[in-house]
Design a protein around this motif. Structure first.
Motif, PDB file in Angstrom:
ATOM      1  N   ASP A 114       6.696   9.885   7.946  1.00 54.15           N
ATOM      2  CA  ASP A 114       6.635   8.425   8.200  1.00 54.15           C
ATOM      3  C   ASP A 114       5.291   8.514   8.209  1.00 54.15           C
ATOM      4  O   ASP A 114       4.431   7.143   7.559  1.00 54.15           O
ATOM      5  N   VAL A 117       4.825   8.446   4.080  1.00 51.14           N
ATOM      6  CA  VAL A 117       4.561   7.043   3.724  1.00 51.14           C
ATOM      7  C   VAL A 117       3.129   5.851   4.296  1.00 51.14           C
ATOM      8  O   VAL A 117       2.852   5.119   3.070  1.00 51.14           O
ATOM      9  N   ARG A 121       0.679   3.987   2.083  1.00 50.28           N
ATOM     10  CA  ARG A 121       0.625   2.017   1.966  1.00 50.28           C
ATOM     11  C   ARG A 121      -0.582   1.807   2.297  1.00 50.28           C
ATOM     12  O   ARG A 121      -1.099   0.750   1.759  1.00 50.28           O
ATOM     13  N   ARG A 151      11.638   6.049  -0.415  1.00 50.81           N
ATOM     14  CA  ARG A 151      11.409   4.526  -0.042  1.00 50.81           C
ATOM     15  C   ARG A 151       9.359   4.328  -0.711  1.00 50.81           C
ATOM     16  O   ARG A 151       9.752   3.266  -0.581  1.00 50.81           O
ATOM     17  N   ALA A 154      10.280   2.516  -3.423  1.00 49.11           N
ATOM     18  CA  ALA A 154      11.134   0.843  -4.075  1.00 49.11           C
ATOM     19  C   ALA A 154      10.421   0.043  -2.095  1.00 49.11           C
ATOM     20  O   ALA A 154       9.659  -1.110  -3.211  1.00 49.11           O
ATOM     21  N   GLU A 155       9.005   1.006  -1.576  1.00 51.30           N
ATOM     22  CA  GLU A 155       8.388  -0.363  -0.676  1.00 51.30           C
ATOM     23  C   GLU A 155       7.291  -0.322  -0.617  1.00 51.30           C
ATOM     24  O   GLU A 155       6.701  -1.258  -0.958  1.00 51.30           O
ATOM     25  N   ILE A 156       6.548   0.608  -2.044  1.00 47.17           N
ATOM     26  CA  ILE A 156       4.923   0.876  -1.991  1.00 47.17           C
ATOM     27  C   ILE A 156       4.711   0.270  -3.733  1.00 47.17           C
ATOM     28  O   ILE A 156       5.500   0.664  -4.705  1.00 47.17           O
TER      29      ILE A 156
END
Length: 268
Positions: A114, A117, A121, A151, A154-156
């Motif tokens: 986490d 990530v 981010r 992740r 896909a997210e950043i």
């Protein structure tokens, strides 16, 4: 920038004079030496002793690379232990005119997924510069797990590529086949034949023999892999201080003026 990078990207060694100053003329000759065979320039990453360079050396190596790039993309390596320092340097890289930054995870064996990530981010929120994920363990002490890579992709937004240096060819193949749309580059010369499905290669041999690296990408056979391995052994690419041996060979060829490393310059 997503999906645009392929082929051989060179993680440039950092030419230094005996006093430890980045030698801009040698940077130019090095880039000219490999220009026609590579698709991008990656200064100040591990092969460029990026984790050892001081702030001035990092700045000058990136600036010289940008000035000599002549249209080749410049992807600046950032190897610093904490997110805030990475953000500060990424903003400087953007001001210097790079096309992307190449960023490790935060340093430390206890860094969780986490936190990794959030590291990327936070970097993306601070700057819109595209990011290459550098998945390795030798320097940071940790690595990005498969689910975490998916992740992040896909997210950043703005993930431009992945330098996959886990040393696990099966993991690299899995990532390359994941369908993220983000190019995956193998970071180990000795694993190229096993890293099926990759988009390209980023490794120190590209400083010396980028044409051979390209041939391996086109024809990743066992025979070609054996040739790559033999050449890497000859030039010291598989040694723990590979960058020193690569510098020695470039100096022998007359490409750079001095083979001195960062540590050698600091000790003189």
């Amino acid at each position: 920038m997503q999906g645009t990078y392929t082929g051989t990207i060179v993680p440039l060694i950092t030419p230094l004079d005996p006093a430890g100053t980045v030698d801009g003329k040698s940077v130019g000759r090095l880039i000219d030496h490999i220009r026609t065979e590579v698709t991008g320039l990656m200064p100040a990453l591990t092969s460029g002793e990026g984790w050892k360079l001081d702030a001035r050396q990092w700045h000058d190596m990136v600036a010289h690379t940008v000035s000599h790039a002549q249209g080749l993309p410049v992807l600046a390596g950032i190897q610093l232990p904490e997110t805030a320092a990475v953000v500060e340097r990424a903003l400087l890289a953007a001001r210097l005119g790079v096309d992307a930054v190449v960023v490790t995870t935060p340093f430390g064996k206890d860094v969780g997924q986490d936190a990794i990530v959030e590291h990327y981010r936070t970097l993306r929120a601070a700057s819109d510069i595209p990011i290459f994920l550098y998945n390795e363990e030798a320097l940071s002490g940790n690595r990005i797990e498969y689910g975490t890579l998916l992740r992040i992709c896909a997210e950043i937004p703005g993930i431009a590529g992945i330098k996959e240096s886990s040393g696990d060819a099966a993991f690299t193949r899995r990532m390359a086949s994941a369908g993220t749309g983000i190019p995956v580059f193998e970071g180990w010369e000795n694993l190229l034949a096993d890293a099926v499905g990759i988009d390209g290669f980023i490794g120190p041999l590209a400083n010396l023999e980028p044409g051979l690296c390209n041939a391996m990408l086109v024809d990743p056979t066992p025979d070609r892999q054996a040739e790559i391995n033999a050449v890497c052994k000859r030039y010291g690419v598989f040694e723990d201080d590979w960058y020193r041996w690569v510098k020695k060979e470039l100096h022998t060829r007359g490409v750079i003026d001095s083979p001195v490393t960062r540590d050698e310059a600091a000790a003189s």
